[in-house]
Design an enzyme around this catalytic site. Structure first.
Site, PDB file in Angstrom:
ATOM      1  N   ASP A  35       0.818  -1.209   0.000  1.00  0.00           N
ATOM      2  CA  ASP A  35       0.000   0.000   0.000  1.00  0.00           C
ATOM      3  C   ASP A  35       0.858   1.269   0.000  1.00  0.00           C
ATOM      4  O   ASP A  35       0.587   2.221  -0.734  1.00  0.00           O
ATOM      5  CB  ASP A  35      -0.915  -0.013   1.232  1.00  0.00           C
ATOM      6  CG  ASP A  35      -2.181   0.795   1.004  1.00  0.00           C
ATOM      7  OD1 ASP A  35      -2.666   0.815  -0.136  1.00  0.00           O
ATOM      8  OD2 ASP A  35      -2.666   1.412   1.971  1.00  0.00           O
ATOM      9  N   LYS A 116     -10.470   4.850   8.290  1.00  0.00           N
ATOM     10  CA  LYS A 116     -10.410   4.477   6.876  1.00  0.00           C
ATOM     11  C   LYS A 116     -10.166   2.971   6.800  1.00  0.00           C
ATOM     12  O   LYS A 116      -9.030   2.505   6.920  1.00  0.00           O
ATOM     13  CB  LYS A 116      -9.318   5.241   6.139  1.00  0.00           C
ATOM     14  CG  LYS A 116      -9.308   4.961   4.630  1.00  0.00           C
ATOM     15  CD  LYS A 116      -8.209   5.725   3.922  1.00  0.00           C
ATOM     16  CE  LYS A 116      -8.266   5.468   2.419  1.00  0.00           C
ATOM     17  NZ  LYS A 116      -8.093   4.037   2.087  1.00  0.00           N
TER      18      LYS A 116
END
Length: 668
Positions: A35, A116
């Site tokens: 990521d 998130k």
């Protein structure tokens, strides 16, 4: 600032790499890029486009939802499902807030700060309170219909508490518990484990023909159809309707409060029970959102504050090789304890032997460790400048370290060619032990013989043995063979708790097996239990519940084969949890409020072994313990009792003679 690319070729290659990674990310089940690496590459692409706009194609990943990796479908969204732009530090967040203030011509009237979640965005439509359709975000304009699979997600109810027509938007994801259970199911089905909770959720949501139903969870972050009130109020209404939502999130007046809320979320990320990779900041009032508007890919009134991966350093003490039940051979790192995201880590996955070489780590190295997806500890590399002098690379095993058998190296995940038979010796002896199924006459040499002959690879095969076959083996006459077969068949009547003990479910023992059996009563109820259900059992916390659920999923095929052969799968002492007042319970080792007494048995009880004495405590409604403390309610003292009896007197704990305890047992 990110460094732009020097040439169009390098820029084009980066775009191709991002699109490939996005396709893997949104399509599952594997990840093509870390990521943080993905975010860094996107930042370089954006920096390049800022300086050389003539290089930028119309479908640049900076301009499209999901970087072009979302899978479009036939379900057209009522309104586009956009992505969020990212910031990575306080300075950039300040600049975003200042830009929003310029757009509005005034400060925004409050912001919300939400976790998130690293999941898959969906839109769920309810008509008159009933769930009718669920679609993925796809390319932002249209997505795939995943209604059937999404119905399983916890937090996304089939019916709302009121008959309203709304569209709920949020993330389908896997909690830490979901992920462990899903991987247990997946490996039990003969498939490789999921690489990451996010890809696991994506793959599960799209799966059409799996033989198992992996668990999913849902959290809403938006809704259409509830009017024009603040976002925070809409999330509270959703929660009241029965949908899991971000209700209760902080509402902040300005940037300093936002940063404090972001930091609180970052600090507590390890305690949430699911992975988050940042915080989402949104304008709370609909008037501010309408005025700020959106670009083609992201709203201007919201931003994602991405957290850095929580990476720590520690010493790699050793590399061990583990052999799983199915013969999979895996290197595992043994670490000096280090705290990562609130969890003490002492071991970490090295995935496979090829990965071990690629990461270039050796025993003695100072290594970088992180929790992949904030769940599974993994080593990402070593501090090579601190490598000890004289260190040598780890040497993978030439033969199976458990059975000395051949190793199949044709796949990334090495496997003993004997498969489940590799660990059969230890598993079968444990299953037959006195405190397990108590199969008299099944010793180590005979186990080796029947395994080598290919007759037995797991406990269920024992019940297929016949006297004629056994009598043909060395030192096994007809009489001995008949007695052994009779002992094996007799073990079918053992209670479920003994079966669980014999199967060796990780993080359980005799006592915990009894608690599980007496809580659920039968194997079907236990196999159907969720991680939350398991935590209702005395002594089962979140980590143990996750492990037990994964173990049971892996053992399900063996359990089903045992049941087919007539092995008892119920607990005779099972008593459903009563709805009557707790004080009416007839069990003598219950307190007035219905909770179990904590009882220690020390010394011998007439007619019982030590383990049977502990079983008797639980049969009488108590909870057995091995140590005396102020929380102990009763100490049973028999012949040969030692310091525990003295400590009971010292603490003023009630003492009962072993003979009285035996009489109490006979009376129920």
């Amino acid at each position: 600032m990110a460094e732009p690319f020097d040439t169009p070729a390098a820029y084009d290659a980066a775009i191709a790499q991002v699109r490939q990674a996005a396709a893997a990310y949104y399509g599952g089940p594997d990840l093509a890029m870390d990521d943080a690496d993905y975010d860094a590459l996107m930042a370089r692409i954006a920096a390049t486009e800022a300086g050389r706009p003539d290089w930028k194609p119309e479908d640049s990943p900076t301009e499209v939802v999901a970087a072009g990796g979302g899978v479009a479908g036939d379900v057209v969204h009522s309104e586009p499902m956009l992505s969020l732009d990212n910031v990575f530090d306080a300075d950039t967040l300040h600049r975003w807030a200042a830009r929003l203030e310029r757009l509005l011509g005034r400060p925004a009237a409050g912001f919300t700060v939400e976790p998130k979640i690293d999941g898959l965005a969906i839109a769920a439509r309810y008509e008159e309170g009933r769930l009718v359709q669920v679609a993925t975000r796809g390319d932002g304009r249209a997505g795939e219909d995943v209604t059937g699979q999404a119905r399983r997600a916890a937090g996304l109810p089939e019916r709302l508490t009121e008959p309203v027509t709304i569209e709920v938007r949020g993330e389908v994801f896997m909690t830490e518990g979901d992920f462990e259970v899903a991987n247990g199911m997946r490996t039990a089905a003969g498939e490789p484990p999921f690489a990451h909770p996010r890809s696991a959720a994506a793959g599960t949501l799209r799966a059409q023909d799996r033989t198992y139903d992996a668990p999913l969870s849902f959290l809403a972050y938006g809704v259409q159809g509830l009017g024009d009130g603040p976002h925070s109020a809409a999330m509270a209404t959703l929660a009241a309707l029965g949908v899991a939502s971000t209700a209760g999130m902080p509402v902040c007046a300005g940037i300093e409060e936002i940063l404090a809320a972001v930091e609180a979320l970052r600090a507590g990320r390890g305690t949430l029970g699911y992975g988050i990779d940042g915080a989402v900041i949104k304008a709370d009032q609909p008037a501010d959102r309408d005025l700020a508007g959106s670009s083609s890919r992201a709203p201007r009134w919201g931003i994602a504050y991405k957290f850095p991966a929580d990476t720590r350093t520690t010493r790699l003490k050793a590399i061990e090789v583990q052999v799983g039940r199915t013969g999979v051979i895996t290197p595992v790192a043994v670490l000096e304890p280090v705290q990562i995201s609130g969890v003490i880590v002492t071991s970490a996955t090295l995935h496979n032997f090829d990965d071990l070489v690629r990461r270039n780590v050796r025993p003695g190295d100072t290594v970088f460790v992180r929790r992949a997806g904030d769940v599974i500890p993994e080593i990402t590399g070593a501090k090579l400048d601190e490598r000890p002098a004289g260190s040598v690379p780890f040497e993978p095993p030439a033969r199976c370290p458990r059975c000395d058998g051949e190793i199949d190296r044709t796949q990334k995940r090495w496997r003993c060619t004997r498969g489940r038979a590799c660990g059969a010796h230890e598993a079968l002896l444990y299953y037959a032990a006195r405190d397990s199924m108590d199969i008299e006459g099944l010793g180590g040499k005979l186990v080796d013989t029947v395994v080598a002959a290919g007759l037995v690879t797991d406990p269920a095969d024992l019940y297929d043995l016949d006297a004629a076959t056994l009598a043909g083996f060395e030192r096994m006459g007809e009489v001995s063979a008949a007695k052994l077969v009779a002992a094996i068949q007799s073990s079918k009547s053992q209670p479920l708790s003994r079966v669980l003990t014999g199967l060796g479910v990780r993080m359980t023992g005799r006592s915990m097996s009894r608690r599980l059996a007496r809580h659920f009563g039968a194997i079907d109820a236990l196999l159907a239990a969720t991680v939350a259900d398991l935590q209702e059992v005395e002594g089962v916390g979140p980590e143990r519940a996750v492990t037990i659920a994964a173990e049971l999923a892996e053992l399900r095929p063996v359990i089903e084969r045992l049941a087919e052969r007539g092995v008892n799968m119920a607990e005779p002492d099972f008593q459903p949890r009563p709805s009557a007042p707790a004080g009416s319970l007839p069990l003598p080792l219950r307190k007035e409020d219905g909770s179990p007494m904590t009882v220690v048995v020390t010394g011998s009880v007439p007619g019982l072994t030590r383990n049977e004495g502990n079983e008797a405590v639980e049969r009488l409604g108590g909870k057995s313990s091995g140590s005396v403390s102020k929380k102990t309610d009763l100490v049973v003292v028999g012949e040969g009792a030692g310091s525990k009896a003295d400590k009971a007197v010292e603490l003023g704990v009630r003492v009962m003679a072993a003979e009285e305890f035996a009489a109490l047992l006979r009376s129920v």
